[in-house]
Design a protein around this motif. Structure first.
Motif, short mmCIF file in Angstrom:
data_model
loop_
_atom_site.label_atom_id
_atom_site.label_comp_id
_atom_site.label_asym_id
_atom_site.label_seq_id
_atom_site.Cartn_x
_atom_site.Cartn_y
_atom_site.Cartn_z
N PRO A 152 1.03 -6.99 0.41
CA PRO A 152 0.98 -7.61 -0.92
C PRO A 152 1.43 -6.69 -2.05
O PRO A 152 2.03 -7.18 -3.03
CB PRO A 152 -0.49 -8.00 -1.06
CG PRO A 152 -0.91 -8.31 0.35
CD PRO A 152 -0.20 -7.28 1.19
N ARG A 153 1.22 -5.41 -1.95
CA ARG A 153 1.65 -4.54 -3.05
C ARG A 153 3.17 -4.43 -3.14
O ARG A 153 3.70 -3.92 -4.14
CB ARG A 153 1.02 -3.16 -2.93
CG ARG A 153 1.49 -2.30 -1.79
CD ARG A 153 0.81 -0.94 -1.82
NE ARG A 153 -0.64 -1.04 -1.94
CZ ARG A 153 -1.50 -0.09 -1.58
NH1 ARG A 153 -1.04 1.03 -1.07
NH2 ARG A 153 -2.80 -0.27 -1.70
N TYR A 154 3.86 -4.94 -2.12
CA TYR A 154 5.32 -4.92 -2.14
C TYR A 154 5.92 -6.32 -2.32
O TYR A 154 7.14 -6.48 -2.16
CB TYR A 154 5.86 -4.28 -0.87
CG TYR A 154 5.42 -2.85 -0.68
CD1 TYR A 154 5.76 -1.88 -1.62
CD2 TYR A 154 4.64 -2.48 0.41
CE1 TYR A 154 5.34 -0.57 -1.46
CE2 TYR A 154 4.22 -1.17 0.57
CZ TYR A 154 4.57 -0.21 -0.37
OH TYR A 154 4.15 1.09 -0.22
N TYR A 155 5.10 -7.32 -2.65
CA TYR A 155 5.67 -8.64 -2.93
C TYR A 155 6.63 -8.50 -4.12
O TYR A 155 6.29 -7.88 -5.14
CB TYR A 155 4.59 -9.64 -3.32
CG TYR A 155 3.64 -10.07 -2.23
CD1 TYR A 155 3.86 -9.76 -0.89
CD2 TYR A 155 2.49 -10.79 -2.55
CE1 TYR A 155 2.97 -10.17 0.09
CE2 TYR A 155 1.60 -11.21 -1.57
CZ TYR A 155 1.84 -10.89 -0.25
OH TYR A 155 0.95 -11.28 0.71
N GLY B 26 0.69 -14.86 4.64
CA GLY B 26 0.95 -14.53 6.04
C GLY B 26 0.96 -13.03 6.21
O GLY B 26 1.28 -12.29 5.25
N SER B 27 0.65 -12.56 7.39
CA SER B 27 0.57 -11.11 7.63
C SER B 27 1.66 -10.59 8.56
O SER B 27 2.13 -9.48 8.42
CB SER B 27 -0.80 -10.75 8.22
OG SER B 27 -0.92 -11.26 9.54
N CYS C 253 -3.76 -6.05 4.66
CA CYS C 253 -3.17 -7.14 3.88
C CYS C 253 -4.20 -7.77 2.95
O CYS C 253 -3.93 -7.98 1.76
CB CYS C 253 -2.61 -8.21 4.82
SG CYS C 253 -1.10 -7.72 5.69
N MET C 254 -5.37 -8.06 3.47
CA MET C 254 -6.36 -8.77 2.67
C MET C 254 -6.89 -7.90 1.52
O MET C 254 -7.12 -8.39 0.42
CB MET C 254 -7.49 -9.25 3.55
CG MET C 254 -7.10 -10.41 4.47
SD MET C 254 -6.58 -11.89 3.58
CE MET C 254 -8.13 -12.37 2.84
N SER C 255 -7.08 -6.63 1.78
CA SER C 255 -7.56 -5.76 0.70
C SER C 255 -6.54 -5.69 -0.43
O SER C 255 -6.90 -5.65 -1.61
CB SER C 255 -7.88 -4.36 1.24
OG SER C 255 -6.70 -3.70 1.66
N GLN C 256 -5.26 -5.72 -0.07
CA GLN C 256 -4.23 -5.67 -1.11
C GLN C 256 -4.07 -7.01 -1.84
O GLN C 256 -3.70 -7.03 -3.01
CB GLN C 256 -2.90 -5.22 -0.51
CG GLN C 256 -2.92 -3.76 -0.09
CD GLN C 256 -1.55 -3.23 0.30
OE1 GLN C 256 -0.52 -3.80 -0.07
NE2 GLN C 256 -1.52 -2.14 1.04
#
Length: 276
Positions: A215-218, A237-238, A248-251
């Motif tokens: 997520p930090r790279y979306y 999605g992971s 993934c979820m933490s981000q």
């Protein structure tokens, strides 16, 4: 932001411990993602559920894999997971694209007998874009069965040609030919993210999932889309086990999404698109 919303992960596969042997193309992807230590990881259904619980993932959309002349994870192997934990795993079927008639029959069996809720084909494995004629009978069957078609968009992390992952013209043509077909395009579409966003806006039944990217790279434009006019069009999605569920979820929590947006992104959109 909400304190806790359990996720439905739109793109995952079993951690079977045989990735190096059966999918050697993706070894580099694991290495580039800092996940090389997960290549040989073998998790039972029970162990996979434990990882989901740790991360806050309610359901995994767990996909079968078939490549030319070889099954990697069969639909029956996926069904073993969904039978063991029917509330936690959702089966996503695949087929041998090179055998059109058998492929349609296998898809029907996977849905009607094994309970799969979608079809997924990864175009780079076959070196055939999704507007190729071999896909078209499967699209008709997906519509008849009322299931989505899931596919990969964007460049390939594996060292394979990326052309099959271009959203325009390939996926655009499919959506035009089959307006009733629900299409979930995984892996964001980078470096054609803007094209993918354009398709999701243009076509009522086209969606994006964020698998294979932390997520930090979306991309910034994707974050803007999912927080505004695309809030009903983006699914979490992971690409587990390439990326860990907990990471993934933490981000996702760090994104600071509004509670309503986070709920749609993590759960509600997937529940609607896959009719869960």
């Amino acid at each position: 932001m909400s304190t806790f919303i359990a996720a439905i992960d739109a793109w995952a596969q079993p951690a079977g411990g045989r990735t190096r042997e059966l999918l050697p193309e993706v070894v580099r992807l694991f290495e580039k993602s800092g996940s090389a230590h997960l290549l040989d990881q073998r998790l039972t259904p029970e162990q996979t559920v434990a990882e989901m619980d740790k991360a806050g993932v309610e359901k995994l959309m767990l996909a079968a894999w078939c490549r030319p002349e070889r099954w990697v994870f069969s639909n029956d192997e996926i069904a073993a997971y969904t039978r063991a934990f029917p509330e936690r795993f959702v089966g996503v079927a695949t087929v041998d694209l090179s055998k059109p008639l058998a492929a349609v029959r296998e898809l029907e069996r996977a849905v009607l007998e094994l309970g799969c809720k979608a079809l997924r084909i990864v175009p780079w494995l076959w070196k055939l874009p999704p507007n190729h004629r071999l896909y078209y009978p499967l699209y008709v069957k997906c519509i008849e069965l009322d299931i989505p078609f899931c596919t990969q968009v964007g460049h390939t992390g594996p060292l394979m040609p990326s052309e099959t992952g271009r959203p325009v013209p390939y996926l655009d043509e499919v959506a035009l030919d089959f307006p009733e077909l629900r299409i979930v395009a995984g892996h964001i579409g980078h470096p054609w993210t803007d094209e993918m966003i354009g398709l999701a806006w243009k076509h009522d039944n086209v969606y994006i999932d964020t698998s294979a990217y932390l997520p930090r790279y979306y991309p910034a434009q994707l974050l803007q889309f999912l927080q505004s006019y695309g809030q009903d069009k983006v699914l979490f999605g992971s690409n587990f086990p390439q990326l860990s569920l907990s990471r993934c979820m933490s981000q996702v929590r760090e994104l600071g999404l509004a509670a309503e947006i986070e709920a749609k992104f993590l759960q509600q959109n997937a529940r609607r698109v896959f009719t869960l």
